[in-house]
Design a protein around this motif. Sequence first.
Motif, mmCIF file in Angstrom:
data_model
loop_
_atom_site.group_PDB
_atom_site.id
_atom_site.type_symbol
_atom_site.label_atom_id
_atom_site.label_comp_id
_atom_site.label_asym_id
_atom_site.label_seq_id
_atom_site.Cartn_x
_atom_site.Cartn_y
_atom_site.Cartn_z
ATOM 1 N N ASP A 1 0.850 -1.191 0.000
ATOM 2 C CA ASP A 1 0.000 0.000 0.000
ATOM 3 C C ASP A 1 0.883 1.237 0.000
ATOM 4 N N ILE A 2 0.393 2.296 -0.585
ATOM 5 C CA ILE A 2 1.074 3.596 -0.498
ATOM 6 C C ILE A 2 0.016 4.625 -0.092
ATOM 7 N N SER A 3 0.292 5.396 0.940
ATOM 8 C CA SER A 3 -0.682 6.408 1.340
ATOM 9 C C SER A 3 -0.387 7.723 0.652
ATOM 10 N N GLU A 4 -1.345 8.607 0.749
ATOM 11 C CA GLU A 4 -1.208 9.902 0.104
ATOM 12 C C GLU A 4 -0.054 10.687 0.733
ATOM 13 N N GLY A 5 0.725 11.348 -0.098
ATOM 14 C CA GLY A 5 1.801 12.198 0.403
ATOM 15 C C GLY A 5 3.123 11.494 0.589
ATOM 16 N N GLU A 6 3.211 10.202 0.336
ATOM 17 C CA GLU A 6 4.476 9.475 0.494
ATOM 18 C C GLU A 6 5.422 9.761 -0.671
ATOM 19 N N PHE A 7 6.712 9.576 -0.430
ATOM 20 C CA PHE A 7 7.732 9.656 -1.474
ATOM 21 C C PHE A 7 8.427 8.301 -1.479
ATOM 22 N N VAL A 8 8.150 7.471 -2.490
ATOM 23 C CA VAL A 8 8.601 6.084 -2.482
ATOM 24 C C VAL A 8 9.628 5.865 -3.584
ATOM 25 N N ALA A 9 10.740 5.252 -3.244
ATOM 26 C CA ALA A 9 11.706 4.848 -4.253
ATOM 27 C C ALA A 9 11.537 3.356 -4.505
ATOM 28 N N MET B 1 -0.793 11.812 -7.880
ATOM 29 C CA MET B 1 0.537 11.225 -7.744
ATOM 30 C C MET B 1 1.367 11.375 -9.017
ATOM 31 N N ILE B 2 2.669 11.431 -8.781
ATOM 32 C CA ILE B 2 3.622 11.494 -9.883
ATOM 33 C C ILE B 2 4.347 10.152 -9.909
ATOM 34 N N LEU B 3 4.348 9.501 -11.098
ATOM 35 C CA LEU B 3 5.090 8.248 -11.255
ATOM 36 C C LEU B 3 6.273 8.543 -12.157
ATOM 37 N N ALA B 4 7.479 8.204 -11.699
ATOM 38 C CA ALA B 4 8.659 8.505 -12.494
ATOM 39 C C ALA B 4 9.503 7.248 -12.620
ATOM 40 N N ASP B 5 9.639 6.763 -13.881
ATOM 41 C CA ASP B 5 10.414 5.547 -14.133
ATOM 42 C C ASP B 5 11.814 5.953 -14.583
ATOM 43 N N GLU B 6 12.766 5.857 -13.656
ATOM 44 C CA GLU B 6 14.151 6.265 -13.920
ATOM 45 C C GLU B 6 14.229 7.633 -14.584
ATOM 46 N N GLY C 1 2.666 18.009 -0.967
ATOM 47 C CA GLY C 1 1.615 17.062 -0.634
ATOM 48 C C GLY C 1 1.316 16.022 -1.695
ATOM 49 N N ARG C 2 2.094 16.066 -2.797
ATOM 50 C CA ARG C 2 1.823 15.115 -3.869
ATOM 51 C C ARG C 2 2.557 13.799 -3.596
ATOM 52 N N THR C 3 1.919 12.676 -3.902
ATOM 53 C CA THR C 3 2.552 11.380 -3.764
ATOM 54 C C THR C 3 3.525 11.185 -4.920
ATOM 55 N N VAL C 4 4.739 10.715 -4.638
ATOM 56 C CA VAL C 4 5.716 10.489 -5.703
ATOM 57 C C VAL C 4 6.219 9.044 -5.602
ATOM 58 N N VAL C 5 6.163 8.323 -6.703
ATOM 59 C CA VAL C 5 6.753 6.986 -6.767
ATOM 60 C C VAL C 5 7.819 7.033 -7.852
ATOM 61 N N LEU C 6 9.025 6.565 -7.523
ATOM 62 C CA LEU C 6 10.159 6.789 -8.387
ATOM 63 C C LEU C 6 10.987 5.521 -8.511
ATOM 64 N N VAL C 7 11.316 5.138 -9.727
ATOM 65 C CA VAL C 7 12.202 3.995 -9.947
ATOM 66 C C VAL C 7 13.602 4.539 -10.156
ATOM 67 N N THR C 8 14.566 3.910 -9.516
ATOM 68 C CA THR C 8 15.943 4.361 -9.742
ATOM 69 C C THR C 8 16.933 3.250 -9.435
ATOM 70 N N HIS C 9 18.106 3.372 -10.013
ATOM 71 C CA HIS C 9 19.197 2.459 -9.708
ATOM 72 C C HIS C 9 20.204 3.117 -8.771
ATOM 73 N N GLU C 10 20.064 4.439 -8.598
ATOM 74 C CA GLU C 10 21.104 5.174 -7.872
ATOM 75 C C GLU C 10 20.670 5.447 -6.439
ATOM 76 N N LYS C 11 21.568 5.145 -5.509
ATOM 77 C CA LYS C 11 21.181 5.331 -4.103
ATOM 78 C C LYS C 11 21.106 6.799 -3.725
ATOM 79 N N ASP C 12 21.908 7.660 -4.430
ATOM 80 C CA ASP C 12 21.801 9.099 -4.161
ATOM 81 C C ASP C 12 20.393 9.592 -4.457
ATOM 82 N N VAL C 13 19.883 9.073 -5.549
ATOM 83 C CA VAL C 13 18.537 9.464 -5.959
ATOM 84 C C VAL C 13 17.520 8.916 -4.972
ATOM 85 N N ALA C 14 17.712 7.661 -4.590
ATOM 86 C CA ALA C 14 16.771 7.013 -3.669
ATOM 87 C C ALA C 14 16.773 7.708 -2.315
#
Lengths: 402, 234
Positions: free
Chosen positions: B28-36, B163-168, B192-205
Amino acid sequence: MKIREAFKLAAEGIRTNPMRAFLTSLGVVIGVAAVIVIIAIGEGARAQVISNIESLGSNIVYVTQGSAKPVPYSRQSSVLDSSVFVTLKGKVPGLVGAAAELTRGGAQVRYEKNTVTATVLGGTEDYMEVRNLELLTGRQFTKSEMDEGARVCLLGSDLADELVADGTLIGRQVKVDGVSYRVIGTFSGSAMGILRAMAGIKLYQVLIPLTTAQRRITGTGAVSSIYLKVARAEDMEAVKEAAEKALIEKMAYEENFTVTSQADLLDTLNTITRTMTYLLAGIAAVSLVVGGIGIMNIMLVSVTERIKEIGIRKALGATKQDILGQFLIEAVMISCAGGAVGMALGWSIAAIASKIAGWPSLVPWYSVVLALSFSMGIGLFFGVYPANKAASLQPVDALRYE
Amino acid sequence: MLISLRDIIKEYPMGESSVKALAGVSFDISEGEFVAVMGPSGSGKSTLMNILGCLDRPTSGEYKLAGRLVSSMGDKELAHTRNRDIGFVFQAFNLLPRLTALENVMLPMSYGLVPASSRRSRAEEALGALGLSDKLHNKPKQMSGGEQQRVAIARALVLHPKMILADEPTGNLDSKNSDDIMRALSRLNEQGRTVVLVTHEKDVAAYAGRCLRFRDGRLVGDTVKPERGQCDED
Ligand SMILES: Nc1ncnc2c1ncn2[C@@H]1O[C@H](COP(=O)(O)OP(=O)(O)OP(=O)(O)O)[C@@H](O)[C@H]1O
Ligand SMILES: [Mg+2]
């Protein structure tokens, strides 16, 4: 997405590749132009023929030998001859004139070294008046020339022009099938106009007294046709019936003749020319279908080229209908633009052609409506498949496409 | 709960057998989370993002977005969801090459309910917030990768999606540009926007508040507030 934006989007699709859009629509341009030109020329020719026939006098009843109805061979002995003509002239009421004619084609008319193949017309006194022939120079036959079968003739204007480049032939002798005739005048008639207008064909005619023709050509009293000029248009049917009745009595109840009027002739001609026009227009319409296939082909290419774009648009919220609309409107716009250009082109060609041929230019409203709705229909019909293909793409698949 | 996934499976047919890109994923992802979202190549991250973004449908499982079951939505409703609730940022930017930056950002609005009169000003505002006020009329080819990606972010947020979905999103960018992009995404998250982000870089994560780790189509790690190093590839 609003319909106005969909149009803007489709227009943009065309603008990005105008040359391709032009080439794509070429098939429709040619198809529509061909249909318009053929209908315009067909209708123009028809109007011309009809006005020519009407100028012959719309109130003439023709009697000719032979019947469209089957007649037993044993009952085909009776012929139209001078006595039939005299009987009709006497018995049929409501006439302002009547004439009999004996024609023979393929006669050799010679003056000095020039020989022209012409049609010999043997006519009675009123012949020129009844058939609306106009005396150009000289004079008509006198009563005594008629009665005695004098060897005098009037030349049709085309024939006179052909026999002698300039100068007059009046008073000269011309030979018709080896027999000398004295030229006493020249004539022209609206009857010639028909053929001349249709193909620039010259009509070579020489007019001699009926009695002369009967003596020199057939050696009998037979005539080819009898023309009855009716006083009032509303009496046409009555005159036809009276003529038929008199003919049946006179010709011993043998119905070996045909009585027709101007109206019958016009009906027939109308049917023939219309059928020809539609047939040719139908053939031209085939090129419209070919044009439509061209549109489908290019739209398919265009969809393939823009799969990625379709994927992006879908990811941003475009519905199936939005994509369908975009491509369908593009196809219809291309084909409608082609239709409009084709119409303008066809119109110009028809105008030029009619000017050259001397016809009235007739682009009937129905040909315009037909061509435009047809090209729109073609855009729709051949656009649906590519547009639907584009709209049915899954967003992921479209986005992944390279 | 904004996003709720239960037993999501995604199979791709491969001849006789099939490949499981996602082999039963639930979170689950709640509103307002920033998920890598992290994981090795081929672990199913993009597959997951496409499903989250309603660009693809799972083979089975239940995906609820803001309480609504996505599998029961028709084409129109899905399109509207993509338009209003989701802003997608791709690794390859995916701008339309023929359109200017401004026109690209206005694109989602032409499929939405925004009145035509206010579209331009909203697009200018979104581009301005990403520091692109002087590039409004540039075509993608006339911009750097970082600028193009910022145009793509402006496009993703212009309709104020949930929500914003960002794939790399930084996959094609150098570290300077990556930082710009990540700061922009962080700011959006702070608003307040939910962001889900795919990344390979730990700096980004490290910008994220939560890290999901995937391997072979399975969720193998779910760390909230990861300390530095906790979200590494293992
Ligand atoms: N359209 C497809 N057809 C067949 N197999 C696919 C398809 N898309 C993805 N896969 C497979 O599914 C698996 C997961 O792919 P996915 O793109 O989700 O990986 P990823 O985690 O995003 O990898 P990367 O980090 O390299 O982007 C891979 O094994 C891939 O080969
Ligand atoms: Mg991926």
